[in-house]
Design a protein around this motif. Structure first.
Motif, short mmCIF file in Angstrom:
data_model
loop_
_atom_site.label_atom_id
_atom_site.label_comp_id
_atom_site.label_asym_id
_atom_site.label_seq_id
_atom_site.Cartn_x
_atom_site.Cartn_y
_atom_site.Cartn_z
N THR A 195 12.95 -7.02 -11.97
CA THR A 195 11.57 -6.65 -11.69
C THR A 195 11.44 -6.33 -10.21
O THR A 195 11.92 -7.08 -9.36
CB THR A 195 10.60 -7.80 -12.05
N TYR A 196 10.79 -5.23 -9.93
CA TYR A 196 10.64 -4.77 -8.56
C TYR A 196 9.14 -4.66 -8.24
O TYR A 196 8.41 -3.96 -8.94
CB TYR A 196 11.32 -3.40 -8.41
N VAL A 197 8.69 -5.39 -7.24
CA VAL A 197 7.29 -5.38 -6.83
C VAL A 197 7.13 -4.54 -5.57
O VAL A 197 7.81 -4.76 -4.57
CB VAL A 197 6.77 -6.81 -6.58
N CYS A 198 6.24 -3.56 -5.62
CA CYS A 198 6.02 -2.68 -4.47
C CYS A 198 5.17 -3.39 -3.41
O CYS A 198 4.17 -4.01 -3.74
CB CYS A 198 5.32 -1.40 -4.91
N LYS A 199 5.57 -3.27 -2.18
CA LYS A 199 4.86 -3.89 -1.08
C LYS A 199 4.42 -2.81 -0.09
O LYS A 199 5.18 -1.90 0.22
CB LYS A 199 5.74 -4.92 -0.37
N ARG A 200 3.20 -2.94 0.40
CA ARG A 200 2.67 -1.95 1.34
C ARG A 200 2.07 -2.65 2.56
O ARG A 200 1.42 -3.67 2.42
CB ARG A 200 1.62 -1.07 0.66
N THR A 201 2.28 -2.06 3.71
CA THR A 201 1.73 -2.57 4.95
C THR A 201 0.44 -1.80 5.28
O THR A 201 0.10 -0.81 4.63
CB THR A 201 2.72 -2.41 6.10
N ILE A 202 -0.26 -2.25 6.32
CA ILE A 202 -1.45 -1.54 6.78
C ILE A 202 -1.09 -0.11 7.17
O ILE A 202 -1.82 0.84 6.88
CB ILE A 202 -2.10 -2.28 7.96
N LYS A 203 0.07 0.06 7.80
CA LYS A 203 0.52 1.39 8.19
C LYS A 203 0.71 2.28 6.97
O LYS A 203 0.38 3.47 7.00
CB LYS A 203 1.83 1.27 8.98
N ILE A 229 -7.85 -4.37 1.51
CA ILE A 229 -7.27 -3.87 2.76
C ILE A 229 -7.58 -2.39 2.96
O ILE A 229 -7.80 -1.93 4.08
CB ILE A 229 -5.74 -4.12 2.79
N ILE A 230 -7.65 -1.62 1.87
CA ILE A 230 -7.96 -0.20 1.98
C ILE A 230 -9.36 -0.02 2.57
O ILE A 230 -9.57 0.80 3.46
CB ILE A 230 -7.88 0.49 0.60
N PHE A 231 -10.30 -0.80 2.08
CA PHE A 231 -11.67 -0.65 2.54
C PHE A 231 -11.83 -1.11 3.98
O PHE A 231 -12.65 -0.58 4.73
CB PHE A 231 -12.62 -1.40 1.61
N HIS A 232 -11.07 -2.09 4.42
CA HIS A 232 -11.10 -2.50 5.82
C HIS A 232 -10.63 -1.36 6.72
O HIS A 232 -11.20 -1.10 7.77
CB HIS A 232 -10.22 -3.73 6.03
N ILE A 233 -9.59 -0.68 6.27
CA ILE A 233 -9.07 0.45 7.05
C ILE A 233 -10.09 1.58 7.09
O ILE A 233 -10.35 2.18 8.13
CB ILE A 233 -7.74 0.94 6.46
#
Length: 246
Positions: A195-203, A229-233
């Motif tokens: 199982t592979y979980v995608c991780k995303r940073t603020i960048k 986090i999307i809405f904060h950006i």
């Protein structure tokens, strides 16, 4: 340097190991689920061999695949020429074929596009879903098979040497979803391999907002699992040119 039949054989070996012996369950952040299952008969088209070429030699698509898996494969020159220009469309498909999985299996840069060809100026035929890596330029088109309730590969696109506009040319006005998790299964036993979980940073989210804005896309998210986090950006940047679909 021209490519040869041995290069096409390497593609067949990779396809067997990664797409025939395995299949993938892709879950998005909006809880959409896609089962990606490949068949032998899709292989020739994925490396640029036209149906009319092997049918002219009384071959089926699966025959081409089976022949290329042999230690010393032999195909008529009408099916596959002996010297393939690596800069040609077919040559690029063969040369970089091992990057096909990169279209949906890269950590933070892969997108799931609910593709509608009527909205696109650069059209893809018979594609329901486009998995695309907007940084590398590798994309794969899949069609939903109602009989098997899974998705089959239709095409794969290599824009790795193109501009960012080239890499995003199928995105215009499309609905976008983000890949959250990929599960890998053994095709013969249906056992879960990994199982592979995608991780995303603020960048990563900032880059994603750029993609959405440039292409006037719609972001599909689940209302109860919004990526705050999307809405904060967005609030910080005061940019909200794209639409959100619940």
């Amino acid at each position: 340097m021209p490519l040869h039949i041995t290069d096409a054989r390497n593609c067949a070996i990779h396809y067997k190991a990664e797409f025939i012996d395995k299949y993938y369950k892709v879950t998005t952040t909006s809880n959409s689920v896609f089962i990606l299952k490949s068949q032998e008969k899709q292989f020739p088209h994925l490396i640029g061999i036209e149906k009319s070429h092997y049918q002219r030699s009384s071959m089926r698509a699966s025959d081409v695949y089976d022949e290329l898996l042999k230690v010393s494969p032999h195909l008529p020159r009408t099916v596959l020429s002996r010297n393939i220009n690596e800069s040609s469309k077919k040559g690029k498909k063969i040369k970089n074929f091992t990057m096909l999985k990169d279209s949906f299996f890269s950590d933070s840069n892969t997108l799931c596009v609910f593709y509608n060809e009527l909205l696109s100026t650069s059209r893809l035929s018979h594609v329901n879903y486009l998995f695309s890596n907007y940084k590398s330029g590798y994309s794969s088109g899949w069609i939903y098979d109602t009989d098997s309730d899974c998705c089959r590969p239709v095409t794969w696109i290599d824009e790795s040497t193109g501009t960012q506009t080239d890499k995003e040319k199928y995105y215009g006005s499309q609905t976008l979803d983000l890949i959250a998790q990929i599960e890998i299964f053994d095709s013969s036993t249906d056992n879960l391999i990994d199982t592979y979980v995608c991780k995303r940073t603020i960048k990563d989210y900032i880059h994603l907002i750029g993609v959405l804005n440039r292409n006037n896309m719609i972001l599909k998210i689940k209302k109860k699992k919004v990526h705050i986090i999307i809405f904060h950006i967005l609030k910080f940047l005061r940019i909200f040119k794209f639409s959100i679909k619940y």
